[in-house]
Design a protein around this motif. Sequence first.
Motif, PDB file in Angstrom:
ATOM      1  N   ASP A  22       0.807  -1.216   0.000  1.00  0.00           N
ATOM      2  CA  ASP A  22       0.000   0.000   0.000  1.00  0.00           C
ATOM      3  C   ASP A  22       0.841   1.268   0.000  1.00  0.00           C
ATOM      4  O   ASP A  22       0.386   2.322  -0.474  1.00  0.00           O
ATOM      5  N   ASN A  23       2.066   1.192   0.542  1.00  0.00           N
ATOM      6  CA  ASN A  23       2.878   2.404   0.703  1.00  0.00           C
ATOM      7  C   ASN A  23       4.259   2.260   0.077  1.00  0.00           C
ATOM      8  O   ASN A  23       5.194   2.929   0.502  1.00  0.00           O
ATOM      9  N   ILE A  24       4.402   1.404  -0.918  1.00  0.00           N
ATOM     10  CA  ILE A  24       5.706   1.130  -1.496  1.00  0.00           C
ATOM     11  C   ILE A  24       6.332   2.388  -2.095  1.00  0.00           C
ATOM     12  O   ILE A  24       7.553   2.612  -1.989  1.00  0.00           O
ATOM     13  N   ILE A  25       5.532   3.241  -2.721  1.00  0.00           N
ATOM     14  CA  ILE A  25       6.080   4.452  -3.338  1.00  0.00           C
ATOM     15  C   ILE A  25       6.590   5.411  -2.275  1.00  0.00           C
ATOM     16  O   ILE A  25       7.686   5.973  -2.394  1.00  0.00           O
ATOM     17  N   MET A  26       5.813   5.602  -1.196  1.00  0.00           N
ATOM     18  CA  MET A  26       6.236   6.495  -0.129  1.00  0.00           C
ATOM     19  C   MET A  26       7.479   5.958   0.572  1.00  0.00           C
ATOM     20  O   MET A  26       8.373   6.729   0.951  1.00  0.00           O
ATOM     21  N   ILE A  27       7.561   4.634   0.736  1.00  0.00           N
ATOM     22  CA  ILE A  27       8.742   4.047   1.373  1.00  0.00           C
ATOM     23  C   ILE A  27       9.978   4.303   0.526  1.00  0.00           C
ATOM     24  O   ILE A  27      11.046   4.680   1.044  1.00  0.00           O
ATOM     25  N   LEU A  28       9.869   4.140  -0.785  1.00  0.00           N
ATOM     26  CA  LEU A  28      11.002   4.396  -1.666  1.00  0.00           C
ATOM     27  C   LEU A  28      11.363   5.880  -1.682  1.00  0.00           C
ATOM     28  O   LEU A  28      12.551   6.231  -1.788  1.00  0.00           O
ATOM     29  N   TRP A  29      10.364   6.744  -1.569  1.00  0.00           N
ATOM     30  CA  TRP A  29      10.647   8.179  -1.532  1.00  0.00           C
ATOM     31  C   TRP A  29      11.423   8.570  -0.279  1.00  0.00           C
ATOM     32  O   TRP A  29      12.185   9.524  -0.295  1.00  0.00           O
ATOM     33  N   TYR A  30      11.211   7.858   0.797  1.00  0.00           N
ATOM     34  CA  TYR A  30      11.918   8.169   2.045  1.00  0.00           C
ATOM     35  C   TYR A  30      13.320   7.566   2.091  1.00  0.00           C
ATOM     36  O   TYR A  30      14.020   7.731   3.093  1.00  0.00           O
ATOM     37  N   CYS A  31      13.748   6.869   1.045  1.00  0.00           N
ATOM     38  CA  CYS A  31      15.026   6.145   1.071  1.00  0.00           C
ATOM     39  C   CYS A  31      16.192   6.933   0.490  1.00  0.00           C
ATOM     40  O   CYS A  31      17.321   6.437   0.527  1.00  0.00           O
ATOM     41  N   GLY A  32      15.975   8.117  -0.046  1.00  0.00           N
ATOM     42  CA  GLY A  32      17.030   8.815  -0.787  1.00  0.00           C
ATOM     43  C   GLY A  32      18.276   9.093   0.022  1.00  0.00           C
ATOM     44  O   GLY A  32      19.393   8.701  -0.361  1.00  0.00           O
ATOM     45  N   VAL A  33      18.130   9.773   1.148  1.00  0.00           N
ATOM     46  CA  VAL A  33      19.293  10.123   1.972  1.00  0.00           C
ATOM     47  C   VAL A  33      19.931   8.871   2.556  1.00  0.00           C
ATOM     48  O   VAL A  33      21.172   8.748   2.606  1.00  0.00           O
ATOM     49  N   GLN A  34      19.106   7.924   2.987  1.00  0.00           N
ATOM     50  CA  GLN A  34      19.649   6.696   3.583  1.00  0.00           C
ATOM     51  C   GLN A  34      20.490   5.908   2.581  1.00  0.00           C
ATOM     52  O   GLN A  34      21.508   5.303   2.950  1.00  0.00           O
ATOM     53  N   ILE A  35      20.076   5.899   1.319  1.00  0.00           N
ATOM     54  CA  ILE A  35      20.842   5.185   0.292  1.00  0.00           C
ATOM     55  C   ILE A  35      22.237   5.795   0.150  1.00  0.00           C
ATOM     56  O   ILE A  35      23.245   5.081   0.074  1.00  0.00           O
ATOM     57  N   LEU A  36      22.301   7.121   0.128  1.00  0.00           N
ATOM     58  CA  LEU A  36      23.603   7.779  -0.009  1.00  0.00           C
ATOM     59  C   LEU A  36      24.506   7.481   1.187  1.00  0.00           C
ATOM     60  O   LEU A  36      25.712   7.259   1.028  1.00  0.00           O
ATOM     61  N   ILE A  37      23.931   7.466   2.383  1.00  0.00           N
ATOM     62  CA  ILE A  37      24.728   7.176   3.583  1.00  0.00           C
ATOM     63  C   ILE A  37      25.225   5.734   3.567  1.00  0.00           C
ATOM     64  O   ILE A  37      26.387   5.453   3.890  1.00  0.00           O
ATOM     65  N   PHE A  38      24.352   4.807   3.176  1.00  0.00           N
ATOM     66  CA  PHE A  38      24.784   3.408   3.091  1.00  0.00           C
ATOM     67  C   PHE A  38      25.833   3.216   1.997  1.00  0.00           C
ATOM     68  O   PHE A  38      26.749   2.392   2.156  1.00  0.00           O
ATOM     69  N   LEU A  39      25.704   3.940   0.890  1.00  0.00           N
ATOM     70  CA  LEU A  39      26.710   3.851  -0.158  1.00  0.00           C
ATOM     71  C   LEU A  39      28.075   4.319   0.355  1.00  0.00           C
ATOM     72  O   LEU A  39      29.113   3.722   0.035  1.00  0.00           O
ATOM     73  N   ALA A  40      28.077   5.380   1.143  1.00  0.00           N
ATOM     74  CA  ALA A  40      29.338   5.846   1.733  1.00  0.00           C
ATOM     75  C   ALA A  40      29.939   4.785   2.652  1.00  0.00           C
ATOM     76  O   ALA A  40      31.160   4.593   2.688  1.00  0.00           O
ATOM     77  N   GLY A  41      29.067   4.084   3.398  1.00  0.00           N
ATOM     78  CA  GLY A  41      29.565   3.019   4.262  1.00  0.00           C
ATOM     79  C   GLY A  41      30.089   1.826   3.488  1.00  0.00           C
ATOM     80  O   GLY A  41      31.113   1.231   3.860  1.00  0.00           O
ATOM     81  N   LEU A  42      29.421   1.467   2.396  1.00  0.00           N
ATOM     82  CA  LEU A  42      29.870   0.327   1.591  1.00  0.00           C
ATOM     83  C   LEU A  42      31.213   0.596   0.920  1.00  0.00           C
ATOM     84  O   LEU A  42      32.016  -0.318   0.733  1.00  0.00           O
ATOM     85  N   GLN A  43      31.457   1.837   0.558  1.00  0.00           N
ATOM     86  CA  GLN A  43      32.711   2.159  -0.107  1.00  0.00           C
ATOM     87  C   GLN A  43      33.892   2.218   0.853  1.00  0.00           C
ATOM     88  O   GLN A  43      35.034   2.350   0.425  1.00  0.00           O
ATOM     89  N   LYS A  44      33.621   2.113   2.159  1.00  0.00           N
ATOM     90  CA  LYS A  44      34.708   2.052   3.132  1.00  0.00           C
ATOM     91  C   LYS A  44      35.352   0.665   3.183  1.00  0.00           C
ATOM     92  O   LYS A  44      36.480   0.529   3.647  1.00  0.00           O
TER      93      LYS A  44
END
Length: 307
Positions: free
Chosen positions: A163-185
């Motif tokens: 029911d809320n898949i679009i809103m959940i994906l919309w809330y993921c933008g900043v978190q994705i960038l932070i996790f990407l920074a962690g993965l590149q470590k």
Amino acid sequence: MKWSTKKKLIGFAFVLPWIVGFLLFTLYPLIETIRYSFSDVRVQVGGVRMTGVGLDNYVQVLMGDTAFLTDLPGYLEQILLYVPMTLVFSIILSLLLNRAFAGKKLFRALFFLPVVLMSGPLIANIQSLDADTLSGVKTFFLYQLIDRSFPEFLAVPLLYIFDNIIMILWYCGVQILIFLAGLQKVDSSVYEAARVDGASRWQQFWKITLPTLRPFILINGIYAIVDISNSSTNSITAMIKESMFQTTKGYGFAAAASYLYFLVMLLILLLAVLLLGRGMLERRPKPEKRPKPKRRAKAKRAAKSQA
């Protein structure tokens, strides 16, 4: 001037603009809202008139008006479901976006774009057009199968995702960038060594990737809670904004409701820190202090005398 003093002054110079901004634009409104919460505030032609009422505004929020307590369970449900799902989807998407493929930068920008769109009145227009949900999602075979066959404690969160898949994906933008920074470590040689030792992709994720991301999970969890709590889609935030301009409530009621809401947020953040930061909150053993030179000389002389 000593080099250590110079470094401290340079660091203070970088922090000084934030301190000035906090004193001018945050501290004064904070003190004023505290005064508002204990007063009956009336906006008149000559200015703002405040009459002290003690705890009446807080009593009205908790007992006299049902809007706050009615919207609170919905807010807690939103936090309980949105935050874990946002973290899970952010980790999955960051793992996918961390791979080498054509158009990687474009896809990263696309996933961050909703962070810009979520600000301002645009999100309200999107919701009014029902663009924040999948059209006809309840007619999907998988949706109906989960609704009919799964037990309630499993069906509720799974259907909430649909029911809320679009809103959940919309809330993921900043978190994705932070996790990407962690993965590149993580150095690629660590994964190579794990593959040489026979570790599967699943074992590499649980033994290397996830422990590396643990501090970032805590950061993203706190960010997600604060982001959802301040979102324009939050019913309590909307109630506080509406009550400011109502003659029966006013700024005093809104200020009291906002501070009670702030206390609820603090409790949720404390719970998130206890749950997500358990490994980081463990006390590390303090290093043993080396004895001073005089004490070491005395200890040597005592050892020689005993010998």
